[in-house]
Design an enzyme around this catalytic site. Structure first.
Site, PDB file in Angstrom:
ATOM      1  N   TYR A  31       0.842  -1.190   0.000  1.00 45.17           N
ATOM      2  CA  TYR A  31       0.000   0.000   0.000  1.00 45.17           C
ATOM      3  C   TYR A  31       0.879   1.243   0.000  1.00 45.17           C
ATOM      4  CZ  TYR A  31      -3.865  -3.026   1.505  1.00 45.17           C
ATOM      5  OH  TYR A  31      -4.835  -3.991   1.590  1.00 45.17           O
ATOM      6  N   HIS A 191     -11.395   3.948   6.428  1.00 45.17           N
ATOM      7  CA  HIS A 191     -10.186   3.165   6.183  1.00 45.17           C
ATOM      8  C   HIS A 191      -9.703   2.414   7.420  1.00 45.17           C
ATOM      9  CE1 HIS A 191     -10.188   5.734   2.583  1.00 45.17           C
ATOM     10  NE2 HIS A 191      -9.646   4.676   2.031  1.00 45.17           N
ATOM     11  N   ARG A 221      -5.636   7.237  -8.812  1.00 44.41           N
ATOM     12  CA  ARG A 221      -4.839   6.152  -8.254  1.00 44.41           C
ATOM     13  C   ARG A 221      -5.488   4.841  -8.678  1.00 44.41           C
ATOM     14  NH1 ARG A 221      -6.894   3.786  -3.467  1.00 44.41           N
ATOM     15  NH2 ARG A 221      -4.802   3.137  -2.898  1.00 44.41           N
ATOM     16  N   ASN A 223      -6.342   0.676  -7.428  1.00 46.09           N
ATOM     17  CA  ASN A 223      -6.394  -0.321  -6.372  1.00 46.09           C
ATOM     18  C   ASN A 223      -6.780  -1.636  -7.059  1.00 46.09           C
ATOM     19  OD1 ASN A 223      -6.275  -1.331  -3.753  1.00 46.09           O
ATOM     20  ND2 ASN A 223      -8.498  -1.157  -3.523  1.00 46.09           N
ATOM     21  N   GLU A 266      -9.372  -1.143  -9.936  1.00 47.08           N
ATOM     22  CA  GLU A 266     -10.151   0.095  -9.873  1.00 47.08           C
ATOM     23  C   GLU A 266      -9.251   1.270 -10.245  1.00 47.08           C
ATOM     24  OE1 GLU A 266     -13.014  -1.266  -6.125  1.00 47.08           O
ATOM     25  OE2 GLU A 266     -11.617   0.391  -5.868  1.00 47.08           O
ATOM     26  N   TYR A 317      -6.998  -9.585   3.999  1.00 51.07           N
ATOM     27  CA  TYR A 317      -7.916  -8.443   3.920  1.00 51.07           C
ATOM     28  C   TYR A 317      -8.586  -8.370   2.546  1.00 51.07           C
ATOM     29  CZ  TYR A 317      -9.643  -3.727   3.509  1.00 51.07           C
ATOM     30  OH  TYR A 317     -10.455  -2.660   3.269  1.00 51.07           O
ATOM     31  N   LYS A 318      -7.832  -8.663   1.514  1.00 49.56           N
ATOM     32  CA  LYS A 318      -8.402  -8.620   0.164  1.00 49.56           C
ATOM     33  C   LYS A 318      -9.330  -9.807  -0.114  1.00 49.56           C
ATOM     34  CE  LYS A 318      -4.770  -5.928  -2.155  1.00 49.56           C
ATOM     35  NZ  LYS A 318      -5.547  -4.825  -2.757  1.00 49.56           N
TER      36      LYS A 318
HETATM   37  C1  HEM Z   1      -9.910   0.744   0.888  1.00 50.54           C
HETATM   38  C2  HEM Z   1      -6.292   3.854   0.199  1.00 50.54           C
HETATM   39  C3  HEM Z   1      -9.429   7.258  -1.172  1.00 50.54           C
HETATM   40  C4  HEM Z   1     -13.010   4.425   0.326  1.00 50.54           C
HETATM   41  C5  HEM Z   1      -8.659   1.276   0.725  1.00 50.54           C
HETATM   42  C6  HEM Z   1      -7.424   0.520   0.790  1.00 50.54           C
HETATM   43  C7  HEM Z   1      -6.416   1.392   0.610  1.00 50.54           C
HETATM   44  C8  HEM Z   1      -6.988   2.703   0.415  1.00 50.54           C
HETATM   45  C9  HEM Z   1      -4.937   1.076   0.605  1.00 50.54           C
HETATM   46  C10 HEM Z   1      -7.302  -1.010   0.942  1.00 50.54           C
HETATM   47  C11 HEM Z   1      -7.574  -1.612  -0.428  1.00 50.54           C
HETATM   48  C12 HEM Z   1      -7.329  -3.108  -0.614  1.00 50.54           C
HETATM   49  O1  HEM Z   1      -6.555  -3.746   0.051  1.00 50.54           O
HETATM   50  O2  HEM Z   1      -7.950  -3.667  -1.557  1.00 50.54           O
HETATM   51  C13 HEM Z   1      -6.826   5.041  -0.253  1.00 50.54           C
HETATM   52  C14 HEM Z   1      -6.055   6.208  -0.658  1.00 50.54           C
HETATM   53  C15 HEM Z   1      -6.957   7.153  -1.062  1.00 50.54           C
HETATM   54  C16 HEM Z   1      -8.272   6.589  -0.885  1.00 50.54           C
HETATM   55  C17 HEM Z   1      -4.531   6.285  -0.642  1.00 50.54           C
HETATM   56  C18 HEM Z   1      -6.761   8.545  -1.611  1.00 50.54           C
HETATM   57  C19 HEM Z   1      -5.645   9.048  -2.025  1.00 50.54           C
HETATM   58  C20 HEM Z   1     -10.665   6.817  -0.816  1.00 50.54           C
HETATM   59  C21 HEM Z   1     -11.863   7.616  -0.871  1.00 50.54           C
HETATM   60  C22 HEM Z   1     -12.873   6.830  -0.441  1.00 50.54           C
HETATM   61  C23 HEM Z   1     -12.313   5.518  -0.125  1.00 50.54           C
HETATM   62  C24 HEM Z   1     -11.955   9.072  -1.314  1.00 50.54           C
HETATM   63  C25 HEM Z   1     -14.295   7.280  -0.351  1.00 50.54           C
HETATM   64  C26 HEM Z   1     -15.336   6.528  -0.449  1.00 50.54           C
HETATM   65  C27 HEM Z   1     -12.471   3.185   0.599  1.00 50.54           C
HETATM   66  C28 HEM Z   1     -13.260   2.050   1.047  1.00 50.54           C
HETATM   67  C29 HEM Z   1     -12.370   0.988   1.225  1.00 50.54           C
HETATM   68  C30 HEM Z   1     -11.047   1.488   0.869  1.00 50.54           C
HETATM   69  C31 HEM Z   1     -14.762   2.046   1.292  1.00 50.54           C
HETATM   70  C32 HEM Z   1     -12.732  -0.417   1.745  1.00 50.54           C
HETATM   71  C33 HEM Z   1     -12.683  -0.349   3.266  1.00 50.54           C
HETATM   72  C34 HEM Z   1     -13.292  -1.556   3.942  1.00 50.54           C
HETATM   73  O3  HEM Z   1     -12.710  -2.655   3.905  1.00 50.54           O
HETATM   74  O4  HEM Z   1     -14.378  -1.410   4.534  1.00 50.54           O
HETATM   75  N1  HEM Z   1      -8.362   2.596   0.489  1.00 50.54           N
HETATM   76  N2  HEM Z   1      -8.160   5.320  -0.390  1.00 50.54           N
HETATM   77  N3  HEM Z   1     -10.971   5.561  -0.364  1.00 50.54           N
HETATM   78  N4  HEM Z   1     -11.156   2.821   0.507  1.00 50.54           N
HETATM   79 FE1  HEM Z   1      -9.670   4.093   0.114  1.00 50.54          FE
END
Ligand code: HEM
Length: 344
Positions: A31, A191, A221, A223, A266, A317-318
């Site tokens: 990450y 998060h 970005r 994912n 994504e 986690y994934k």
């Molecule tokens: C999950 C980073 C922006 C919503 C994650 C994960 C990372 C991450 C590393 C884990 C993904 C995985 O292992 O598959 C970031 C970064 C962001 C960002 C660096 C911006 C620069 C956002 C925004 C939202 C968001 C704006 C708004 C909805 C989520 C959600 C999850 C997630 C809902 C899944 C969490 C769960 O397991 O319940 N994000 N994210 N992210 N992110 Fe973000």
């Protein structure tokens, strides 16, 4: 055009391979706050992606049909908290401009008077006159209206008290999370379940970055995860429909495994909306079955390395921990066979 409505993988259209945003920059994945300016095309061994903020491909109609079915069945996939109504208009209008710029042949936004507009989407045969901010001039709530015309899921974040809150959105293709559960929560709370990122400062840095984001400077970005079948809606809400596949996929033969396991990527865009000041988060989901991924040899080799090396907590986690080793091995075994040596 192939159909994804039945989640089959019988045929992958050529544009889905050519436009696939392969996410791995090295043989190891961790990450990071991996944001970069948007609208910079990325050339890959198969083609190109990333020219525009919105992306239409041969799955357009099929994915929009799927979104409509999901929204009709489950209204919690759509929410606009009362203070987010101006942001919803801002998001709709910004996306119409983006579509017009990226697909001028099929999409046009034209001014017809003060605050009066004509929107045309020739792919769907839509011609809509509307007055900006006047809900009676649209057939639907503006965020829902525009998500019926883009493949992207959308979340809108309100910024207040030095924090960002997910206070609106239409999300039908969530990868193992629930929009209905998260709506109203802060960026940092959302998060919370992600391993490693708090300790490593990834999310706090992202939060600071997003709070400073300026209009007209979109960022993006990527994912990724793995998904069984071409199934866009793998949300927590319908876990009983797709969760058991993570077990049963271990029992299928190799041909079926390669056909059904997909690398899911994504491309996420982050855009400060100019009028409301909200942050628009676009999530565009791409999927390629391993058997197609393996046709691009640099992708096959790299994905195998990443999957084999991924630490246990991240794989867990994934949700891929039970079959990622097999996926890595499948990709290694799919190496092209060298031509037989020819005799003298
Ligand atoms: C999950 C980073 C922006 C919503 C994650 C994960 C990372 C991450 C590393 C884990 C993904 C995985 O292992 O598959 C970031 C970064 C962001 C960002 C660096 C911006 C620069 C956002 C925004 C939202 C968001 C704006 C708004 C909805 C989520 C959600 C999850 C997630 C809902 C899944 C969490 C769960 O397991 O319940 N994000 N994210 N992210 N992110 Fe973000």
């Amino acid at each position: 055009m192939t159909s994804t409505l039945d989640n089959t993988t019988a045929e992958t259209a050529a544009d889905l391979v050519a436009g696939f945003p392969f996410p791995f920059l090295e043989d190891r994945y961790r990450y990071s706050t991996n944001v970069e300016p948007a609208e910079q095309p990325v050339t890959t061994p198969a083609g190109q992606w990333g020219t525009a903020v919105v992306d239409i491909d041969s799955e357009y109609r099929a994915e929009l049909d799927q979104r409509a079915v999901t929204l009709a069945a489950d209204p919690t996939r759509h929410a606009v908290l009362p203070h987010m109504v101006p942001a919803a208009w801002d998001a709709m209008f910004t996306l119409m401009r983006e579509l017009d710029a990226a697909y001028p042949e099929q999409m046009q936004l034209r001014s017809t008077g003060p605050d009066e507009w004509l929107w045309r989407n020739d792919i769907l045969g839509i011609e809509q006159h509307f007055r900006y901010g006047d809900a009676t001039t649209l057939p639907d709530e503006p965020l829902r209206y525009i998500t019926s015309q883009v493949q992207e899921d959308i979340a809108l974040l309100d910024q207040r008290n030095d924090q960002l809150f997910v206070d609106a959105g239409v999300v039908t293709f969530a990868a193992d999370w629930s929009f209905g559960f998260d709506v109203g929560m802060s960026f940092l709370e959302i998060h919370g379940p992600v391993p490693r990122v708090r300790k490593e400062g990834v999310i706090t840095r992202a939060h600071e970055f997003l709070k400073r984001l300026q209009p007209h400077q979109p960022y993006r970005r990527t994912n990724w995860t793995l998904t069984i079948d071409r199934r866009l809606d793998v949300s927590t809400e319908i876990y009983p429909e797709w969760g058991p596949d993570r077990e049963s996929i271990q029992l299928v033969d190799d041909a079926e495994f390669g056909r059904r396991v997909h690398l899911r990527v994504e491309v996420q865009h982050l855009i400060r909306l100019p009028d409301s000041g909200a942050v628009m988060f676009l999530i565009r989901t791409y999927m390629l079955p391993l058997e197609q991924l393996a046709t691009v040899d640099p992708w096959r080799r790299r994905a195998a390395e990443v999957l084999a090396e991924l630490p246990e907590d991240m794989a867990d986690y994934k949700g891929i921990i039970k079959y990622r080793d097999r996926a890595a091995q499948w990709l290694r075994d799919a190496a092209p066979t060298p031509p037989a040596p020819t005799g003298p």
